[in-house]
Design an enzyme around this catalytic site. Structure first.
Site, short mmCIF file in Angstrom:
data_model
loop_
_atom_site.label_atom_id
_atom_site.label_comp_id
_atom_site.label_asym_id
_atom_site.label_seq_id
_atom_site.Cartn_x
_atom_site.Cartn_y
_atom_site.Cartn_z
N HIS A 105 -1.62 0.13 -10.05
CA HIS A 105 -2.20 0.41 -8.73
C HIS A 105 -3.44 1.26 -8.99
O HIS A 105 -3.35 2.46 -9.18
CB HIS A 105 -1.17 1.14 -7.88
N THR A 142 4.12 -2.66 -5.34
CA THR A 142 3.32 -1.51 -4.91
C THR A 142 2.94 -1.70 -3.45
O THR A 142 2.65 -2.81 -3.01
CB THR A 142 2.11 -1.27 -5.84
N CYS A 144 -7.66 0.25 -2.90
CA CYS A 144 -7.06 0.19 -4.24
C CYS A 144 -6.80 -1.26 -4.64
O CYS A 144 -6.72 -2.14 -3.79
CB CYS A 144 -5.74 0.96 -4.29
#
Lengths: 208, 164
Positions: free
Chosen positions: B48, B25, B31
């Site tokens: 994520h 990711t 995040c």
């Protein structure tokens, strides 16, 4: 997801005009600062999946310099002034006081970052004050904050308000160009989902 | 050398992988990239996570990959479906940065640390040990988990490549 069930095309047009007026004023301010003509491309307004937003500046891992503002007032939102390293260097080269401190495109001194932050602040100020005049709503940028990092990491910060609603955000994207070709900077305005009705009412657009 | 297979995990998304494939990711800011790994089956999962708590959701159709409190249980469920044993699962995570330094007195400024805290709570609920983490600070990260080895790789602009 449709953010505007009624009159969607018309409402997007109105928001495009909002972007047009705001960035028009910002382009004038930048032109004054740089002492050369700065134009703007036609704004794009679109509801984009989160994943696609970073694509607008070259992808989630693209290195960008971004000044972030929280738009404060009755119609809050998030705003970014985004520069690619090449444009940032070009912009800094216009300032006599910074001469002699030039690093490469990937290294910036505290002073240079602070100068870019202040340029962003001036431009965002003229963008938002023209929107304030247009709508009669007080709109003011918060204290600016600058980051030089991956676009995905930076921009996701502006998507949190939309995050609780779904997986897309409405982005008003305007590009400032110099000499008709070189991109100087990009403004992203992402009004909070609750702000659209207020903006539309203030502009005389019927709201359901 | 055989070609690596990458499986991309988008923002507010999750996925699982085995057979030596690598979960990846990109551009984690506030995040959190959480991964779970079953070392016996060499089975990996990654989410994520964007927001700490699904209680704040106003969306009609909840995206369970987006919130810490729903993404971790979903990863566990998906891995169990493939035969993983929750007692063997181990976790690694990265992200949860504060990309912008100033404080505007709103909770959203602390979203990174809150994502991290909430993800840890969700792991505790399954008694999954957190082997290592690279969280906080103020920079973006791209992360990968190799399902063949369980090695978690973090790339950032300032610090290059790091393995945990």
């Amino acid at each position: 997801m449709s953010l505007f069930p009624n009159d969607e095309a018309f409402k997007l047009d109105v928001l495009r005009e909002v972007g047009n007026i705001g960035s028009g004023h910002a382009a004038t301010a930048l032109s004054t600062l740089m002492d050369r003509p700065v134009d703007m491309a036609v704004p794009t307004v679109s509801l984009l999946p989160f994943e696609s937003i970073a694509e607008r500046v070259g992808g989630p891992e693209e290195l960008v310099i971004a000044v972030f503002f929280r738009v404060e007032g009755p119609a809050p939102g998030n705003m970014f002034f985004i520069l690619h390293p090449r444009s940032a260097r070009r912009l800094l080269a216009r300032f006599e006081v910074l001469k002699g401190s030039e690093g490469d495109e990937y290294t910036y001194s505290e002073l240079e970052l602070s100068a870019l932050c202040e340029i962003g602040n001036i431009l965002a100020g003229s963008y938002l004050s023209s929107l304030g005049d247009l709508t009669g709503l007080y709109m003011s940028p918060s204290v600016p904050s600058i980051a030089f990092d991956m676009a995905g990491a930076i921009l996701s910060f502006g998507l949190l308000q939309f995050g609780v609603m779904g997986d897309e955000a409405l982005l008003i994207d305007t590009t400032l160009v110099e000499g008709g070709q070189k991109t100087e900077g990009q403004f992203f305005l992402i009004p909070d989902p609750e702000s659209f009705d207020k903006l539309f009412r203030a502009l005389g657009v019927p709201v359901e | 050398m055989t070609e690596m297979t990458f499986i991309k995990v988008g923002m507010a998304d999750l996925n699982i992988a085995g057979d030596g494939a690598v979960l990846k990711t990109t551009g984690l800011g506030s995040c959190v990239g959480i991964t779970l790994y079953d070392p016996i089956l060499k089975l990996a999962g990654m989410a994520h996570i964007m927001l700490p708590d699904s209680q704040i959701a106003k969306e009609g159709q909840l995206n369970i990959a987006k919130y810490a409190d729903t993404a971790v249980p979903e990863l566990v469920r998906r891995l169990r479906e493939k035969g993983a044993d929750v007692k063997r699962l181990v976790a690694k995570m990265a992200g949860g940065a504060q990309m912008f330094a100033f404080a505007v007195g709103s909770d959203s400024m602390r979203i990174g640390p809150r994502n991290v805290e909430s993800t840890k709570l969700a792991l505790q609920a399954f008694s999954i040990p957190l082997l290592s983490e690279d969280t906080g600070a103020n920079y973006g990260r791209t992360v990968e988990l190799d399902s063949g080895t369980g090695i978690f790789t973090i790339r950032s602009v300032q610090f290059g490549v790091k393995e945990i």
